[in-house]
Design a protein around this motif. Structure first.
Motif, PDB file in Angstrom:
ATOM      1  N   ASN A   3       0.937  -1.061  -0.019  1.00 46.53           N
ATOM      2  CA  ASN A   3      -0.228  -0.035   0.020  1.00 46.53           C
ATOM      3  C   ASN A   3       0.885   1.273  -0.021  1.00 46.53           C
ATOM      4  OD1 ASN A   3      -2.534  -1.158   0.008  1.00 46.53           O
ATOM      5  ND2 ASN A   3      -2.197  -1.597   2.052  1.00 46.53           N
ATOM      6  N   VAL A   4       0.762   2.150  -0.905  1.00 46.24           N
ATOM      7  CA  VAL A   4       1.354   3.243  -1.137  1.00 46.24           C
ATOM      8  C   VAL A   4       0.412   4.511  -1.092  1.00 46.24           C
ATOM      9  CG1 VAL A   4       3.118   4.875  -2.723  1.00 46.24           C
ATOM     10  CG2 VAL A   4       3.238   2.018  -2.656  1.00 46.24           C
ATOM     11  N   PRO A   5       0.681   5.439  -0.036  1.00 43.71           N
ATOM     12  CA  PRO A   5      -0.276   6.653  -0.216  1.00 43.71           C
ATOM     13  C   PRO A   5      -0.217   7.769  -1.234  1.00 43.71           C
ATOM     14  CG  PRO A   5       1.844   6.894   1.238  1.00 43.71           C
ATOM     15  CD  PRO A   5       1.605   5.662   1.006  1.00 43.71           C
ATOM     16  N   GLN A   6      -1.183   8.389  -1.671  1.00 40.42           N
ATOM     17  CA  GLN A   6      -1.285   9.206  -2.573  1.00 40.42           C
ATOM     18  C   GLN A   6      -0.514  10.428  -2.355  1.00 40.42           C
ATOM     19  OE1 GLN A   6      -5.483   9.613  -3.009  1.00 40.42           O
ATOM     20  NE2 GLN A   6      -5.453   8.380  -4.994  1.00 40.42           N
ATOM     21  N   ILE A   7       0.043  11.022  -3.414  1.00 41.07           N
ATOM     22  CA  ILE A   7       0.750  12.292  -3.226  1.00 41.07           C
ATOM     23  C   ILE A   7       0.280  13.255  -4.301  1.00 41.07           C
ATOM     24  CG2 ILE A   7       2.994  13.666  -3.307  1.00 41.07           C
ATOM     25  CD1 ILE A   7       4.455  11.018  -2.758  1.00 41.07           C
ATOM     26  N   PRO A   8      -0.860  14.146  -4.129  1.00 39.13           N
ATOM     27  CA  PRO A   8      -1.569  14.874  -5.072  1.00 39.13           C
ATOM     28  C   PRO A   8      -0.668  15.806  -5.836  1.00 39.13           C
ATOM     29  CG  PRO A   8      -2.763  14.639  -2.743  1.00 39.13           C
ATOM     30  CD  PRO A   8      -1.333  14.195  -2.660  1.00 39.13           C
ATOM     31  N   GLU A   9       0.320  16.258  -5.253  1.00 38.43           N
ATOM     32  CA  GLU A   9       1.087  17.334  -6.091  1.00 38.43           C
ATOM     33  C   GLU A   9       1.690  16.419  -7.190  1.00 38.43           C
ATOM     34  OE1 GLU A   9       0.878  18.529  -2.028  1.00 38.43           O
ATOM     35  OE2 GLU A   9       1.238  16.625  -2.727  1.00 38.43           O
ATOM     36  N   LEU A  10       2.030  15.031  -7.127  1.00 32.83           N
ATOM     37  CA  LEU A  10       2.595  14.337  -8.223  1.00 32.83           C
ATOM     38  C   LEU A  10       1.370  14.440  -9.494  1.00 32.83           C
ATOM     39  CD1 LEU A  10       4.339  11.371  -6.823  1.00 32.83           C
ATOM     40  CD2 LEU A  10       5.403  13.498  -7.541  1.00 32.83           C
ATOM     41  N   ALA A  11       0.363  14.664  -9.048  1.00 31.15           N
ATOM     42  CA  ALA A  11      -0.674  14.358 -10.186  1.00 31.15           C
ATOM     43  C   ALA A  11      -0.475  15.468 -11.359  1.00 31.15           C
ATOM     44  CB  ALA A  11      -2.088  14.349  -9.900  1.00 31.15           C
ATOM     45  N   GLN A  12      -0.144  16.626 -11.135  1.00 30.03           N
ATOM     46  CA  GLN A  12       0.022  17.682 -12.116  1.00 30.03           C
ATOM     47  C   GLN A  12       1.244  17.236 -12.937  1.00 30.03           C
ATOM     48  OE1 GLN A  12      -2.391  19.854 -13.140  1.00 30.03           O
ATOM     49  NE2 GLN A  12      -1.201  19.993 -14.706  1.00 30.03           N
ATOM     50  N   ARG A  13       2.227  17.020 -12.294  1.00 29.53           N
ATOM     51  CA  ARG A  13       3.582  16.547 -12.973  1.00 29.53           C
ATOM     52  C   ARG A  13       3.201  15.488 -13.960  1.00 29.53           C
ATOM     53  NH1 ARG A  13       8.718  13.973 -10.097  1.00 29.53           N
ATOM     54  NH2 ARG A  13       7.588  11.917 -10.267  1.00 29.53           N
ATOM     55  N   GLY A  14       2.525  14.545 -13.722  1.00 24.09           N
ATOM     56  CA  GLY A  14       2.174  13.336 -14.531  1.00 24.09           C
ATOM     57  C   GLY A  14       1.298  13.942 -15.705  1.00 24.09           C
ATOM     58  N   ILE A  15       0.368  14.745 -15.736  1.00 19.66           N
ATOM     59  CA  ILE A  15      -0.543  15.319 -16.606  1.00 19.66           C
ATOM     60  C   ILE A  15       0.499  16.029 -17.471  1.00 19.66           C
ATOM     61  CG2 ILE A  15      -2.199  16.939 -17.091  1.00 19.66           C
ATOM     62  CD1 ILE A  15      -3.809  16.044 -14.399  1.00 19.66           C
TER      63      ILE A  15
END
Length: 210
Positions: free
Chosen positions: A130-142
């Motif tokens: 189980n790995v927690p989400q890091i919301p700040e990474l989402a925009q980087r992925g986009i």
């Protein structure tokens, strides 16, 4: 007959389905319900300790636990059509583009999706942990996915296929990336005439709809 452990909505098993369909290798499909986290249960762990799909169980009981092993096996047992390339140079270009599409494309989309989707809470990475989400990474992925769409668009100018003069594994990975990117609202449009031409042409291949 080999058994493919599958989940129709996920991009990774779709890559396996397309490849096996192109090769004409029949399989029996078994659903692993990722939405219910069935991949983490003891029954599936006994089959694939990586807790990921796809996995392909061969007639002798051997389990191929990922796409890399599945396509290596499939190319060896059914050389035609040659999805990993015909010549040494083709094989090198297919391997290069496939790896690049995985890293710069599919992983970018996964980064955007898995770090924001409520259904991915605690599951920011695939696998047993189980790995927690890091919301700040989402925009980087986009942003990464958007940049790579532009890279592919420029690359496809005057080309019918990604890495050779025929359909290969690189096209399989690319079409899954392009389609999967819609989950983070990255879509082909007027700025991508080359990719739209390529993607439309691929609709004529039955394997794409496997």
């Amino acid at each position: 007959m080999p058994v493919l452990y599958d989940f129709p909505m996920a991009p990774s098993p779709r890559r396996a389905r397309i490849l096996l369909a192109e090769k004409g290798i029949p399989v029996t499909s078994v659903l692993v319900d990722l939405a219910a986290q069935e991949q983490l249960g003891e029954a599936y762990r006994a089959i694939n300790p990586q807790c990921t799909v796809p996995a392909l169980q061969l007639d002798d009981g051997t389990v191929l636990p990922d796409n890399a092993s599945i396509w290596a096996w499939a190319e060896a047992v059914q050389p035609e059509p040659p999805l990993l390339g015909r010549t040494p140079v083709e094989k090198a270009m297919v391997a290069s583009w496939n790896a690049r599409i995985e890293f710069e494309g599919l992983l970018a989309v996964a980064e955007g999706f898995r770090n924001t989707s409520p259904m991915m809470k605690g599951r920011a990475l695939t696998g047993a942990a189980n790995v927690p989400q890091i919301p700040e990474l989402a925009q980087r992925g986009i942003d990464r996915a958007l940049r790579f769409i532009d890279v592919l668009e420029a690359h496809m100018a005057g080309r019918d296929f990604i890495a050779a003069d025929h359909f290969t594994l690189a096209d399989i990975t690319a079409v899954v990336f392009v389609d999967f990117a819609r989950i983070i609202k990255v879509k082909l449009g007027d700025a991508h005439p080359n990719l739209l031409r390529w993607r439309t042409a691929l609709n004529d291949r039955p394997s794409i709809h496997a």
